[in-house]
Write an enzyme that holds these catalytic residues in place. Sequence first.
Site, PDB file in Angstrom:
ATOM      1  N   ASP A 163      22.684 -36.293  35.791  1.00  0.00           N
ATOM      2  CA  ASP A 163      21.724 -36.370  36.884  1.00  0.00           C
ATOM      3  C   ASP A 163      21.852 -37.765  37.490  1.00  0.00           C
ATOM      4  O   ASP A 163      22.855 -38.449  37.259  1.00  0.00           O
ATOM      5  CB  ASP A 163      20.294 -36.055  36.396  1.00  0.00           C
ATOM      6  CG  ASP A 163      19.819 -36.975  35.266  1.00  0.00           C
ATOM      7  OD1 ASP A 163      20.346 -38.098  35.129  1.00  0.00           O
ATOM      8  OD2 ASP A 163      18.903 -36.563  34.516  1.00  0.00           O
TER       9      ASP A 163
ATOM     10  N   SER B  10      14.781 -42.060  26.996  1.00  0.00           N
ATOM     11  CA  SER B  10      15.435 -40.785  27.286  1.00  0.00           C
ATOM     12  C   SER B  10      16.903 -40.738  26.912  1.00  0.00           C
ATOM     13  O   SER B  10      17.462 -39.658  26.728  1.00  0.00           O
ATOM     14  CB  SER B  10      15.283 -40.436  28.773  1.00  0.00           C
ATOM     15  OG  SER B  10      15.868 -41.438  29.597  1.00  0.00           O
TER      16      SER B  10
ATOM     17  N   HIS C 150      21.132 -40.265  34.034  1.00  0.00           N
ATOM     18  CA  HIS C 150      21.672 -40.089  32.684  1.00  0.00           C
ATOM     19  C   HIS C 150      23.124 -39.628  32.710  1.00  0.00           C
ATOM     20  O   HIS C 150      23.466 -38.705  33.461  1.00  0.00           O
ATOM     21  CB  HIS C 150      20.841 -39.054  31.918  1.00  0.00           C
ATOM     22  CG  HIS C 150      19.386 -39.385  31.848  1.00  0.00           C
ATOM     23  ND1 HIS C 150      18.466 -38.852  32.734  1.00  0.00           N
ATOM     24  CD2 HIS C 150      18.701 -40.201  31.010  1.00  0.00           C
ATOM     25  CE1 HIS C 150      17.253 -39.329  32.431  1.00  0.00           C
ATOM     26  NE2 HIS C 150      17.373 -40.146  31.398  1.00  0.00           N
TER      27      HIS C 150
END
Length: 382
Positions: free
Chosen positions: A357, A67, A360
Amino acid sequence: MRQQEEMPHLISCSLLLLVLLAPTNCSASARAAAGVSSISSAAAAANTTTRSKNKPQAAALIVFGDSIVDPGNNNDINTIIKADFPPYGDDFLNHRPTGRFCNGRIPTDFIASRLGLKDLLPPYLSPQPLDKPDLITGVSFASGGTGFDPLTPKLASVISLPDQLAMFREYLGKVRAAAGDAKAAEILSRGVFAICAGSDDVANTYFTMRARSNYDHASYARLLVQHASSFVEDLIHAGARRVAFIGIPPIGCVPSQRTMSGGLERGCSQGHNEVAVAYNAGMVRELAALRKKYPGTLLVFMDIYGFLYDMMMHPRSYGFTQATKGCCGTGLLEVSVLCNGVTSAVCDDVGDYLFWDSYHPTEKAYKILADFVYDNYVKLII
């Protein structure tokens, strides 16, 4: 507080797979309602500008991983690990979510820009066919939630690293069809190939899911090293000659892992960091051996552990005031679908936050990291 109004119908996230086990899929209509942009069209104008201004420092940027470097490949696959809804993309072009797990751009966008290729590195699984200039200057095959441990992509229902490599071979066929064999050969010889994975193995598969409970920290790190080095060798066999391998960061110090494993004071999880350190040391040794085995290949290990740890411990030195909570929601656990426009407000000034978040970093933090990586490591292989 900035608010977003809509979210797709998803009910879990990668870091909480153990807790929330009732996923539903994000339909195309739900993504449209949430304001999801066409990634390739959003990138087109920005990418044209960079290609016309700068002389490229590499033939292309080709990316594999998770991600941290996924610009939207998960959007249309059957997984709950997604970020194609608000407030993700809050500071992206037109404030639109693209599938990047961030408020804006991610590291590979910045690296592609500094290489003089384009401002945004698109996902290979773009909803619209990539035009020829975008195709031949590189793509990302990364899939949020994946890892080197074969169990990791299975648990998250995302694209494994071997499957990403298969997609790369398919990509080369498209390049040959669009621009000829010489261009494909140039990408293999002069392109920068970046690999960024491992964090989800440690945080999700090993510690949250306890899916490798028969491994201690050292043996699990060795398992990851074995699979990661095999992937690097497979990539070399596929023709890559300039490979940048990114190590695992201090994953125990990201907000979610502080919350889940850091005790009442939410300190860094030492266990997470022990695995990361052991893995990084093992990969340094493995890459050294691969350099001897493949003398015609440039291999560089990008050590981001110490730099990010310093950012986390001394955020004010980098222009941040908050490094233990994310900007989205409470900042303690929200990630992926728990960071949404219905239940999660976002912070007043995202520029103060190291993390977007609970897992990340923000676009601002990614820019700082990307500059560090480019200046200290990417320059070694271009």
